[in-house]
Design an enzyme around this catalytic site. Structure first.
Site: not given
Ligand code: ADP
Length: 606
Positions: A587, A198, A185, A433, A543, A373
């Site tokens: 989502a 939410g 993460e 939306r 989104h 990313d």
């Molecule tokens: P989803 O709803 O698809 O699970 P989220 O936005 O809730 O998406 O979660 C995506 C997570 O991935 C976030 O916590 C974000 O910080 C993490 N993240 C994004 N890019 C990277 C990366 N390069 N390496 C590690 N974690 C990442």
């Protein structure tokens, strides 16, 4: 709530230190007075040992902390006084851990709890200023502070990138399938956009619908998703989502231990009320329970560890190169790598590259971690990306910050109308939306005003469920509560005469049982007595529908439609599930359904 680097904090901290701290007198062993500080061994860089109190102003009011310094390090932070609500108080625990671990006051705040984060930092900075030391002195020690010891390489069966809802669901499923799992993460805590959402989840045929006698089916949900996405969605993926949403909700409830409220919400574009609401209508409940469950299964979550690159060996994705505090780390996956990095709503360049309208003028509800990313990393291996131009705005966000306003959920309870500055309705309040957002953009000032009455407030209880936000909105002036319609309208300069006419007309429609102007779905309930409420809102990026093309097994496909061996993806990082437009609460269904599929298949090395 979500973690974000609160740039504002850095500035605030600098100001606060400049304002409060007296320049530190050079300290030597001789100048240290008894009782105020322990003997300093490093004359110039030392911070006097001791315990100091500081005050800040959070969302709920005063925050008082007691900070202990020993050997020039922050060793303890106790919150002595605060009036933050539990979810927000957690933010202070998170920041305390980070401040101690990093020996710094300038740590990531918890976004979604911006005011709490700011107030807490203020309080710690205030305490620090009383040491007489300067920020430079703390920074000098910080530079030498031990970070978590990390190896240069790790090995597991499954490596997951991203600890949001999709990544954590995948982690649990993979671990339940017997795999050793490590989740990377990039932020300093799990959660992503899921945490600050939410957390509502569409689940056709769910237990509350049965109690309420609402008829629904997987097929109906399937049709709604396709219609909501203008049939640009991949029907096979939609089928998987529609068929597995209810089992996924039951899994969250029964296996993961998520508590759901005993009411549902009616999200725009759905044909029936079918969206479950987690405890406190907050994604915090989901992430909290998912994280606990994952950890109980032995899943390791390596935070502050952004993945940078995917590596293939003999055509199969086997390694993820990541970074932790400047250290390069290789994570090897014996069975599979899952990308669950979320969307790209916080990546301005990427947004503009695919959709020129989504430029800097539009605020965003997204976590700062949502920078696409995973899409970038997979594209370098030839992965196919789809639907990137479809970027959704949430229609009713804070005009200043872009934060999604949960007080506005009164609309999803079917109890509010949207009007413009001229006092007129301009769209069906439970439309999709994108449709509402577009309509708002065309109104004077690009804003809308949500109107409701006291009965609606009592029915929806948004002032209780989202108490902090409610109070903050009243304080900021973006929400007004007034005894008369005229007074409420005057607060924003809305045409009160027209607004009254609009309300009267709407009430007539309610009596007739048909909204002749916009055909509003759901129950029509007339407005009665005051006090009345008006909330000013604007659309903000929410989104990104586009992303990696996957098959029904959550395997990532290349440009030719072939599976990229060893690579899976789930959640907002993927595309083609929601077409042009995702319906509200789909989502959470998506990330849970496809997260579980990706986790299971990666564990099986499918
Ligand atoms: P989803 O709803 O698809 O699970 P989220 O936005 O809730 O998406 O979660 C995506 C997570 O991935 C976030 O916590 C974000 O910080 C993490 N993240 C994004 N890019 C990277 C990366 N390069 N390496 C590690 N974690 C990442």
């Amino acid at each position: 709530m979500r973690k974000t680097r609160l740039v504002v904090l850095a500035g605030m901290l600098a100001l606060s230190l400049a304002a409060c701290s007296k320049p530190a007198a050079p300290q030597t062993a001789e100048t240290v007075t008894e009782g105020t500080a322990a003997v300093q061994t490093e004359a110039q860089s030392g911070i006097p040992d001791g315990t100091y109190q500081g005050e800040g102003s959070g969302k709920g009011g005063k925050i008082v902390v007691e900070v202990t310094f020993a050997d020039s390090k922050i060793t303890e932070i106790k919150v002595l006084e605060n009036a933050e609500t539990p979810g927000f108080a957690d933010a202070m625990d998170t920041m305390t851990e980070a401040m101690i671990a990093q020996n710094s006051i300038e740590v990531d705040g918890v976004s979604g709890a911006t005011l709490t984060s700011t107030g807490f930092t203020q309080a710690v900075a205030d305490a620090f200023s009383k040491t007489g030391a300067t920020a430079d002195q703390l920074a000098a020690v910080t530079a030498e502070t031990v970070k978590d010891a990390r190896e240069d390489s790790y090995s597991a069966d499954v490596i997951i990138v991203g600890a949001g809802g999709a990544g954590l669901s995948a982690a649990i499923s993979a671990a339940e399938g017997g795999a050793k799992v490590i989740v990377l993460e990039k932020m300093s805590m799990p959660g992503g956009n899921t945490l600050i959402s939410g957390g509502e989840m569409a689940a056709p045929g769910n237990w509350l619908q049965k109690e309420e006698g609402i008829e629904d089916s997987k097929d109906q949900f399937y049709e709604d998703i396709l219609k909501g996405g203008d049939n640009e969605n991949d029907p096979e993926l939609v089928r998987i989502l529609a068929d597995n949403a209810l089992p996924a909700a039951e899994w969250l409830r029964d296996d993961v231990g998520v508590t759901f409220e005993d009411y549902e919400l009616f999200f725009g574009g759905h044909s029936v009320k079918r969206s479950l609401v987690p405890l406190n209508a907050s994604g915090v409940e989901l992430i909290d329970k998912l994280t606990k469950k994952a950890e109980s299964l032995g899943v390791e979550i390596h935070t502050s560890t952004p993945a940078k690159e995917l590596v293939q060996t003999d055509g199969k994705v086997t390694d993820v190169k990541a970074e932790y505090e400047g250290q390069e780390i290789t994570y090897h996956a014996d069975r599979g790598v899952i990308l669950a990095t979320g969307g790209f709503g916080s990546n301005l360049e990427m947004r503009k590259k695919y959709n020129a309208d989504m430029d800097e003028k539009i605020l965003s509800t997204n976590s700062v971690g949502s920078t696409g990313d995973g899409i970038d990393m997979a594209e370098k291996l030839g992965a196919q990306v789809v639907d990137m131009q479809y970027i959704q705005t949430y229609p009713t966000c804070d005009p200043e910050t872009g934060a999604l306003l949960y007080v506005g959920d009164v609309r999803l309870d079917g109890r509010a109308i949207l009007v413009n500055l001229e006092g007129k309705r301009f769209v069906e309040e439970l439309e999709r939306r994108d449709v509402i957002s577009m309509a708002v953009t065309e109104q004077t000032g690009g804003v809308s005003y949500m109107f409701w009455d006291e009965d609606s407030m009592k029915a929806s209880k948004v002032n209780e469920t989202h108490k902090n936000e409610y109070e903050q909105l009243l304080a900021s002036g973006n929400l007004v509560k007034a005894d008369t319609v005229e007074e409420a309208a005057a607060h924003f300069g809305i045409d009160a005469v027209e607004l009254q006419k609009t309300i009267d007309q709407y009430n007539e429609y309610c009596e007739k049982g048909k909204d002749e102007a916009f055909n509003k779905r759901g129950d029509l309930i007339a407005f009665t007595d005051g006090p009345y409420y008006i909330l000013k809102t604007t659309p903000a990026i929410h989104h990104t529908m586009g992303g990696l093309k996957i098959n029904t097994d959550a395997q990532v496909l290349d440009e030719s439609g072939n599976v990229i061996s060893g690579l899976y993806a789930a959640g907002e990082v993927t595309g083609d599930i929601h077409g042009t437009n995702r319906l509200g609460s789909d989502a959470i269904a998506d990330i849970t359904v496809f997260g579980r599929i990706a986790g299971k298949n990666a564990a099986e090395n499918k």
